[in-house]
Design an enzyme around this catalytic site. Structure first.
Site: not given
Ligand code: ACO
Length: 431
Positions: A308, A366
């Site tokens: 998140h 979710d």
């Molecule tokens: N699985 C694996 N790796 C992940 C995940 C994941 N679900 N989420 C983040 N990471 C990793 C990224 O690859 C990144 O790694 P790095 O630092 O080595 O490059 C690090 O964790 C940080 O990730 P970001 O994408 O920069 O974090 P951000 O805060 O921008 O993204 C997000 C948050 C978009 C929710 C992300 O965690 C994601 O894509 N999750 C899966 C989709 C999801 O469940 N979305 C629902 C959000 S809640 C809602 O809308 C109600």
């Protein structure tokens, strides 16, 4: 407007600039950079707005480090246990918990607006039968400004109020119609004797040929899902609604923009993607394969329902949702549901894995909501529309707050331009 409590100083090219520091009622202090461009001729750079407060707001507060979510100061756990979705709607919209009389009046107003204009039935028929219900909802909610143009004057507080009630009341009807249309069943009219959540189940699952009795346990679970999704401060779809509204666009158009943004798999679309992923994993023994894939940057795969932008401890809504999943599946006698088993084991393994621990990736709201919705009988394509119904009140509350600001400005971010500098046009013969 919050008052500055002290100044920070920025030194650039030998010049110093004072940046007022403002203190919120909760959360980190905020540097006021509004005059920075005018005084220092520099912009700030913050893609994804990870460090930028785009507005003042008194609606919702999140402390991502401790996993806290407050609506108007009230913790989500207390609201989930003691309140109802419509009471939370009132709280978000008007700022205080209602008295019994205020709540009854609000519930009556919402209930009396659940029907949609009869002509909307024909509008639905213009969509392909196999359209995703979110595609239909973006179109139909946008079209509300054509069907209800008597509540599109944003300068009239009465029209703003009517538009708000109309959207809260009609979104479940529109989502249920989108669903019925996609499965080729007749639309079911709302029933005012039912609760808000119960009526939504009725409109989705009743058919003219048979009686449908709303299961009160499922209605309560649906009410809770709606409540847990009601608002989440300046997330992507809410910021979209505010940005669209900042130009003076009518509220129906703004909420349609919010729905379009919510659809993305990184936001509201994650609940559909999450259940599809859990089903694809299928059995507990395949979890390590998916964990390895999620850790491999080249795979492009992410664990849906994990991580998140703001919560870097846990998502408090996920805790309530997990408990709800156990309750609902237990009451339906399907607690051995293989998808739930995969979800629980995946959570356990991921939370012990150094990759997820070090990146502070926890299950979000979710992760478990799809399992409950699936058990209720909803297809995955309806998960995000249900999120949209629930979030409508948050979007409207934030939109109303913005419209009520004295010095409200059109939203207009700047950029760090990296394209070619000025150059002369070259005639096609010389390229
Ligand atoms: N699985 C694996 N790796 C992940 C995940 C994941 N679900 N989420 C983040 N990471 C990793 C990224 O690859 C990144 O790694 P790095 O630092 O080595 O490059 C690090 O964790 C940080 O990730 P970001 O994408 O920069 O974090 P951000 O805060 O921008 O993204 C997000 C948050 C978009 C929710 C992300 O965690 C994601 O894509 N999750 C899966 C989709 C999801 O469940 N979305 C629902 C959000 S809640 C809602 O809308 C109600």
């Amino acid at each position: 407007m919050a008052e500055p409590t002290r100044n920070a100083t920025l030194t650039l090219d030998g010049n110093t600039y004072d940046l007022p520091v403002m203190s919120p009622t909760a959360g980190p202090d905020v540097l006021d950079i509004r005059k920075l461009y005018g005084e220092a001729d520099v912009f700030t750079f913050d893609p994804g707005f990870t460090s930028t407060a785009s507005c003042e707001s008194a609606i919702t507060f999140i402390d991502g480090d401790v996993g806290e979510l407050l609506h108007r100061g009230y913790p989500i756990e207390q609201l989930a246990e003691k309140s109802s979705y419509l009471e939370v709607c009132y709280l978000l919209l008007y700022g205080e918990l209602p008295t019994a009389a205020q709540l009854a009046d609000f519930e009556a107003r919402v209930t009396r607006h659940t029907m949609v204009h009869e002509q909307m039935h024909y509008f639905f028929r213009g969509f392909r039968r196999d359209a995703h219900p979110m595609a239909t909802m973006v179109g139909v909610v946008g079209a509300m400004s054509a069907f209800y143009h008597d509540s599109t004057d944003i300068n009239d507080p009465w029209q703003r109020e009517v538009a708000a009630i109309r959207m809260i009341a009609k979104l479940p009807t529109i989502a249920a119609m989108a669903y019925k249309y996609s499965v080729g069943q007749p639309f079911v009219y709302p029933k005012n004797s039912l609760s808000y959540a119960g009526n939504f189940l009725h409109m989705c699952f009743a058919v003219p040929a048979e009686d449908y009795v709303v299961n009160p346990i499922l209605a309560k679970a649906m009410d809770r899902i709606m409540m847990l999704h009601a608002d989440h401060e300046q997330n992507a779809s809410t910021s979209t609604v505010r940005l669209a509204g900042s130009s003076g666009a009518n509220p129906f158009a703004c909420i349609a923009a919010g729905i379009a943004c919510l659809w993305g798999p990184a936001h509201g679309g994650a609940n559909q993607a999450c259940l599809e992923m859990l089903r694809e994993i299928g059995t507990v023994d395949r979890i390590p394969e998916y964990i390895a894939k999620a850790k491999d940057k080249n795979s492009g795969f992410r664990l849906m329902g994990f991580g998140h932008r703001v919560y870097k401890n846990f998502d408090p809504r996920a805790k309530v949702m997990k408990q709800s999943a156990d309750e609902v599946l237990g009451l339906l006698g399907i607690e051995n549901n293989p998808t739930l088993q995969v979800a629980k084991e995946l959570e356990r393994i991921a939370l012990e894995d150094d990759y997820f621990v070090s990146k502070k990736l926890y299950p979000n709201v979710d992760f478990y909501s799809g399992i409950i919705l699936d058990a209720m009988g909803f297809p995955t394509s309806m998960f995000t529309p249900i999120f949209a119904i629930s979030r409508t009140v948050g979007w409207i509350s934030q939109w109303k707050e913005m419209i009520g600001e004295k010095n409200q400005k059109i939203g207009r971010p700047r950029q760090l331009y990296v394209g070619p500098p000025k150059r002369d046009y070259v005639d096609v013969r010389h390229r």
